[in-house]
Design a protein around this motif. Structure first.
Motif: not given
Length: 220
Positions: A132-156
């Motif tokens: 994935q190419c992350l969005p330039e917007d900072r808030d959208r970038r954070v949200e994209a990473l949260r989705k990749l974390a996918g509710g996992m207990r730990v994401t490195l």
């Protein structure tokens, strides 16, 4: 070890981008009619977060703006992305990360086609569940990473740049940096990263041995 969800940044942890960044700088500095610093000094300035005006010494503000715009365009060009070089044992270590659970690749580049072409060229595309190419917007970038974390207990999150480090921290990831990436550890520490490794090889060894620093930040 338990299932580990990993998000890894292309720039730094996976590839050495210094040749591309230098070529983009050279093209931009020549376009605005300046000579610029030598290669080693350029990389030092880049890694320590220098302002654009520091690359265009004695230039007017508009020259620095033009330089930054051209450099950004060149950095994202497919012609220069071919200069990226896979880090030592990159394929082997990416395979290990995937075997530990899942491994997602992210990049700050806007050139998705260029990124995919490089992953094919370096023959490492198969080690990632998603790219994935992350969005330039900072808030959208954070949200994209949260989705990749996918509710996992730990994401490195394995990071090489300040924007990615900041976003990973905001997304709740356990974040580690590589000392040789596009940003020096001092800058990464300023956005919350305090565990560093010399290389991806050292990181996978640390994961296998449950390194105390990784335990301290809650990876295990």
């Amino acid at each position: 070890m338990a299932f580990l969800n990993t998000i890894i940044e292309y720039e730094g942890p996976v590839v050495d981008v210094e040749p591309r960044y230098w070529a983009a700088h050279q093209a931009a500095i020549q376009a605005v009619g300046f000579q610029g610093p030598p290669r080693s000094e350029f990389w030092r300035l880049w890694r320590t977060g220098a302002t654009d005006s520091q690359f265009v010494r004695f230039g007017r503000p508009q020259k620095a703006l033009d330089y930054a715009r051209i450099r950004a365009e060149k950095l994202d060009s497919s012609d220069l992305m071919v200069l990226d070089q896979a880090g030592p044992k990159a394929a082997e270590n990416l395979r290990l990360l995937k075997q530990m659970g899942s491994c997602h690749l992210v990049s700050l580049s806007r050139n998705r086609d260029g990124l995919n072409a490089m992953l094919d060229r370096l023959d490492i595309w198969m080690h990632f569940e998603s790219k994935q190419c992350l969005p330039e917007d900072r808030d959208r970038r954070v949200e994209a990473l949260r989705k990749l974390a996918g509710g996992m207990r730990v994401t490195l999150a394995v990071v090489g740049t300040v924007p990615m480090a900041y976003a990973a921290g905001e997304a709740g990831c356990r974040t580690v940096g590589l000392k040789s990436g596009p940003a020096v550890p001092k800058l990464l520490r300023q956005v919350g990263v305090d565990v560093f490794f010399e290389s991806l090889d050292e990181l996978t060894d640390a994961l296998s041995s449950h390194h105390p620093d990784l335990q301290r930040i809650g990876v295990f």
